[in-house]
Design a protein around this motif. Sequence first.
Motif, short mmCIF file in Angstrom:
data_model
loop_
_atom_site.label_atom_id
_atom_site.label_comp_id
_atom_site.label_asym_id
_atom_site.label_seq_id
_atom_site.Cartn_x
_atom_site.Cartn_y
_atom_site.Cartn_z
N LEU A 101 0.83 -1.21 0.00
CA LEU A 101 0.00 0.00 0.00
C LEU A 101 0.86 1.26 0.00
CD1 LEU A 101 -2.92 -0.73 -0.07
CD2 LEU A 101 -1.72 -2.40 1.32
N TYR A 135 -3.55 4.04 2.26
CA TYR A 135 -4.59 4.71 1.47
C TYR A 135 -5.90 4.53 2.22
CZ TYR A 135 -7.38 5.79 -2.74
OH TYR A 135 -8.25 6.34 -3.67
N GLN A 137 -9.39 5.32 2.48
CA GLN A 137 -10.63 5.79 1.82
C GLN A 137 -11.85 5.11 2.39
OE1 GLN A 137 -10.75 6.40 -2.62
NE2 GLN A 137 -12.24 4.74 -2.51
N THR A 138 -11.88 3.79 2.37
CA THR A 138 -13.05 3.03 2.83
C THR A 138 -13.34 3.26 4.30
OG1 THR A 138 -12.57 1.33 1.18
CG2 THR A 138 -14.02 0.69 2.98
N GLY A 143 -17.89 1.88 1.31
CA GLY A 143 -16.68 1.48 0.57
C GLY A 143 -16.91 1.74 -0.90
N SER A 144 -17.96 1.07 -1.44
CA SER A 144 -18.26 1.27 -2.87
C SER A 144 -18.67 2.71 -3.16
CB SER A 144 -19.39 0.33 -3.28
OG SER A 144 -18.94 -1.00 -3.25
N TRP A 175 -10.53 -0.99 6.89
CA TRP A 175 -9.92 -1.83 5.85
C TRP A 175 -8.55 -1.34 5.35
CZ3 TRP A 175 -10.13 -6.64 5.11
CH2 TRP A 175 -11.32 -7.35 5.29
N PRO A 176 -8.21 -0.08 5.34
CA PRO A 176 -6.94 0.29 4.71
C PRO A 176 -5.78 -0.58 5.15
CG PRO A 176 -8.16 2.25 5.22
CD PRO A 176 -8.92 1.10 5.84
N GLY A 177 -5.08 -1.13 4.16
CA GLY A 177 -3.94 -2.01 4.42
C GLY A 177 -2.76 -1.21 4.93
N ASN A 239 -4.73 -4.72 8.07
CA ASN A 239 -5.84 -3.86 7.66
C ASN A 239 -6.40 -3.19 8.92
OD1 ASN A 239 -5.90 -6.45 5.70
ND2 ASN A 239 -6.45 -4.60 4.58
N PRO A 419 -9.92 -11.78 -2.11
CA PRO A 419 -10.37 -10.41 -1.86
C PRO A 419 -10.18 -9.49 -3.06
CG PRO A 419 -8.38 -10.86 -0.60
CD PRO A 419 -8.84 -12.15 -1.16
N THR A 422 -13.10 -7.95 -4.49
CA THR A 422 -13.79 -6.93 -3.70
C THR A 422 -12.99 -5.64 -3.61
OG1 THR A 422 -14.73 -8.69 -2.35
CG2 THR A 422 -14.80 -6.45 -1.43
N ASP A 426 -15.73 -3.36 -5.72
CA ASP A 426 -16.52 -4.60 -5.79
C ASP A 426 -16.80 -4.90 -7.26
OD1 ASP A 426 -18.79 -6.52 -4.74
OD2 ASP A 426 -19.65 -5.25 -6.28
N THR A 428 -19.15 -6.28 -9.00
CA THR A 428 -20.44 -5.93 -9.60
C THR A 428 -20.56 -4.43 -9.78
OG1 THR A 428 -21.49 -7.88 -8.64
CG2 THR A 428 -22.95 -6.07 -9.29
N VAL A 429 -20.13 -3.70 -8.77
CA VAL A 429 -20.18 -2.23 -8.84
C VAL A 429 -19.36 -1.74 -10.02
CG1 VAL A 429 -19.48 -0.14 -7.62
CG2 VAL A 429 -20.68 -1.94 -6.39
N LEU A 432 -21.13 -2.32 -13.29
CA LEU A 432 -22.19 -1.32 -13.48
C LEU A 432 -21.62 -0.04 -14.05
CD1 LEU A 432 -24.22 -2.06 -10.25
CD2 LEU A 432 -25.08 -2.31 -12.60
C1 LIG Z 1 -8.40 -7.42 1.68
C2 LIG Z 1 -8.96 -6.03 1.53
C3 LIG Z 1 -8.08 -4.96 1.46
C4 LIG Z 1 -8.58 -3.66 1.35
N1 LIG Z 1 -7.70 -2.60 1.35
C5 LIG Z 1 -8.19 -1.33 1.32
C6 LIG Z 1 -7.31 -0.21 1.38
O1 LIG Z 1 -6.09 -0.37 1.47
N2 LIG Z 1 -7.84 1.04 1.36
C7 LIG Z 1 -9.20 1.25 1.28
O2 LIG Z 1 -9.62 2.41 1.27
N3 LIG Z 1 -10.06 0.20 1.19
C8 LIG Z 1 -9.60 -1.08 1.22
N4 LIG Z 1 -10.46 -2.14 1.15
C9 LIG Z 1 -11.91 -1.88 1.13
C10 LIG Z 1 -12.49 -2.18 -0.25
O3 LIG Z 1 -12.08 -1.22 -1.16
C11 LIG Z 1 -14.02 -2.23 -0.14
O4 LIG Z 1 -14.37 -3.32 0.68
C12 LIG Z 1 -14.61 -2.39 -1.53
O5 LIG Z 1 -14.51 -1.18 -2.24
C13 LIG Z 1 -16.09 -2.83 -1.49
O6 LIG Z 1 -16.85 -1.88 -0.80
P1 LIG Z 1 -17.82 -2.34 0.39
O7 LIG Z 1 -17.01 -3.14 1.33
O8 LIG Z 1 -18.51 -1.14 0.87
O9 LIG Z 1 -18.85 -3.31 -0.32
P2 LIG Z 1 -20.41 -2.98 -0.59
O10 LIG Z 1 -20.52 -1.97 -1.66
O11 LIG Z 1 -21.08 -2.76 0.70
O12 LIG Z 1 -20.83 -4.40 -1.23
C14 LIG Z 1 -21.76 -5.25 -0.61
C15 LIG Z 1 -22.66 -5.80 -1.71
O13 LIG Z 1 -23.47 -4.72 -2.21
C16 LIG Z 1 -23.44 -4.71 -3.63
N5 LIG Z 1 -23.64 -3.34 -4.11
C17 LIG Z 1 -23.12 -2.21 -3.59
N6 LIG Z 1 -23.52 -1.12 -4.30
C18 LIG Z 1 -24.32 -1.59 -5.31
C19 LIG Z 1 -25.02 -0.98 -6.39
N7 LIG Z 1 -25.01 0.34 -6.60
N8 LIG Z 1 -25.71 -1.78 -7.24
C20 LIG Z 1 -25.71 -3.12 -7.06
N9 LIG Z 1 -25.08 -3.77 -6.05
C21 LIG Z 1 -24.38 -3.01 -5.19
C22 LIG Z 1 -22.06 -5.25 -3.97
O14 LIG Z 1 -22.02 -5.75 -5.29
C23 LIG Z 1 -21.88 -6.35 -2.92
O15 LIG Z 1 -22.49 -7.52 -3.41
C24 LIG Z 1 -9.98 -3.45 1.27
C25 LIG Z 1 -10.86 -4.54 1.31
C26 LIG Z 1 -10.35 -5.82 1.44
C27 LIG Z 1 -11.31 -6.98 1.48
#
Ligand SMILES: Cc1cc2nc3c(=O)[nH]c(=O)nc-3n(C[C@H](O)[C@H](O)[C@H](O)COP(=O)(O)OP(=O)(O)OC[C@H]3O[C@@H](n4cnc5c(N)ncnc54)[C@H](O)[C@@H]3O)c2cc1C
Length: 627
Positions: A101, A135, A137-138, A143-144, A175-177, A239, A419, A422, A426, A428-429, A432
Amino acid sequence: MEGVDHLAHERNKSEFDVDAMKIVWAGSPHAFDVSDRISKLVASDPGFRKDNRSTLSRKELFKNTLRKAAYAWKTIVDLRLSEEEAAKLRFYVDEPAFTDLHWGMFIPAIKGQGTEEQQQKWLPLAYKMQIIGCYAQTELGHGSNVQGLETTATFDPQTDEFIIHSPTLTSSKWWPGGLGKVATHAIAYARLIVGGREHGVNGFIVQLRSLEDHSPLLGITVGDIGMKFGNGAYNTMDNGVLRFDHVRIPRNQMLMRVSQVTCEGKYKQSDVPRQLVYGTMVYVRQTIVADASCALSRAVCIATRYSAVRRQFGSQNGGPETQVIDYKTQQSRLFPLLASAYAFRFIGEWLKWLYADVTQRLQANDFSTLPEAHACTAGLKSLTTTATADGIEECRKLCGGHGYLCSSGLPELFAVYVPACTYEGDNTVLLLQVARFLMKTVSQLGSSKKPVGTIAYMTRVEHLMQCRCGVQRGFAELSVDLVEAAVAHCQLIVVSKFIEKLQQEIPGKGVKQQLEVLCNIYALFLLHKHQGDFLSTGCITPKHAALANDELRSLYSQVRPNAIALVDAFNYTDHYLGSILGCYDGNVYPKLYEAAWKDPLNESVVPDGYHQYIRPLLKQEIRTARL
Ligand SMILES: Cc1cc2nc3c(=O)[nH]c(=O)nc-3n(C[C@H](O)[C@H](O)[C@H](O)COP(=O)(O)OP(=O)(O)OC[C@H]3O[C@@H](n4cnc5c(N)ncnc54)[C@H](O)[C@@H]3O)c2cc1C
Ligand SMILES: CCCCCCCCCCCCCCCCCCCCC/C=C/C(=O)SCCNC(=O)CCNC(=O)[C@H](O)C(C)(C)COP(=O)(O)OP(=O)(O)OC[C@H]1O[C@@H](n2cnc3c(N)ncnc32)[C@H](O)[C@@H]1OP(=O)(O)O
């Protein structure tokens, strides 16, 4: 026996120049030289051993990762390795660590979103690792949806500072690594508030820990978020969780290439797209596509070599049983994955070019290809990581029971890799986002803006224009179909770029022919898998579908004699593969047997707990239920 190549008979069947294919896989003679040299350096250095990871506790595992990262850094400095060599060293050290990271996101964020002045101040510190960044952000609650982030950055004109704050529990960075225990600084993404007005999410450089004693600074609460999937796996990474309690930073620590705040408290938006704030994610997504080919090729190498070693059934008159690689079902599961590994290699090369091209254009304020770059990095990251995660699991199953042993290398590879579906978005996101890009293209059909590049083919879908009003129907309502269309669009890009690769000069006896076979397997396997769509849309007839299936079977037979040589071309050391099933000499059974006895559970013949729990049972000293 040791020293005997149990796969020699397979290697002798090869119909092409393996050394030439190694160059193709590496990308160039120079890249092969660097990769070969560094992989052997890592494999021969006991400081980089990794065969004990599954027996360590989380704290031992993490401390060992810190040791390795420091040792790697010392190796890089002592040997004066180039950045290319250092990146290869990190690759062959093969352990998620905070350095990923620091080098993979913190530094690129400053380079992409910082002003020249900010880059001159912070990059020298980061390159020398005098600060360690992450980094951030989440958040726990988002996160998404980046625009939903809750952390605030409120400008205080009295002191020319930003106040960084976590207003809610869900605004905790999560989550940030590298954040949990190591990072001294973060690029923290927060909602910019100036004069009571919000200006969207921006990046801020925030110091988290003292550079003297590593203690969290005033207003900073930081820690690790706990164990993750699998035992060793990604638990080498800290993380983290991070909360800000009105932390003050100087105004010049807001990354200001995209937007600026003056000392008078005036907000200014540069004449660059706001989405450049997301630029680091685009960069990492394109690296993840290249990483997918590495992870998938590793699993395929293990499964292919083991499939050639493993014999089951089919003995005639006491002769040897059949190699499982000769079963058509094994080939129909394994060879499309082999083809995918090569396909992802080449699409990764093209995406690296696309990213470099868009970056160069951005420097000239040419934003014309930014939407396509976003769609391609998002879509191909999604496609290749999903296929690779599924492919690693399929390779585990292709190895039968022994694939479930840690010593096969496959469970750990899967746990570390999944991971990727994700993080960085994500899957799927991200699809889209591709769907949105495709729909926007459709909406522009018939206008003066002609689709070019990877969407040029859409000029041939004029019929969509008539139903254009139809496609305006709720995007959400059609999102499942649109995601499938997004995948198809990305698959078209993968196949097209594989074909383009074959139009290049490819030296080496039989090399191009082998790649043509793999390209055809990749494409026809897709046709077979989705033939319902192709038939229902009239793209092919049932006769075409039957011909395609026949050709696919024929192609599997063409690959069969070359399968071992095609995975040898990845040039992976046994150390990097970390797999008894995938070892180069194929001497699997003695190594499996020997490895079993090294498990800590076998340190004593009678297990701990026998006298306390088992003996009373056996001696009926515990009243038994009426059976
Ligand atoms: C191992 C690991 C390392 C990571 N490292 C970092 C890091 O260094 N820095 C950092 O900032 N982040 C980090 N992350 C976080 C990562 O970026 C987020 O987990 C990722 O962006 C997904 O967001 P979320 O967890 O909010 O998932 P969500 O968006 O909550 O997803 C949950 C479900 O909702 C669905 N969904 C969400 N929005 C929609 C939509 N609009 N339409 C349809 N379906 C939808 C998704 O497809 C999924 O099935 C890390 C995550 C992991 C697992
Ligand atoms: C061992 C020691 C060695 C030491 C030495 C080593 C030396 C060298 C070693 C090098 C090592 C390198 C290693 C690298 C490894 C890296 C490992 C990585 C590990 C994983 C870490 C994970 C990190 C993370 O997960 S970070 C967080 C990721 N989060 C996300 O991805 C969030 C996803 N969500 C979004 O991106 C957005 O919310 C989005 C796009 C879904 C929606 O955004 P929005 O603002 O709401 O926009 P929207 O309304 O949808 O669209 C508006 C408009 O904007 C366009 N758009 C959107 N995004 C972008 C974009 N990124 N770029 C361009 N355009 C974009 C969108 O298309 C719309 O356009 P129009 O339709 O035209 O309006």
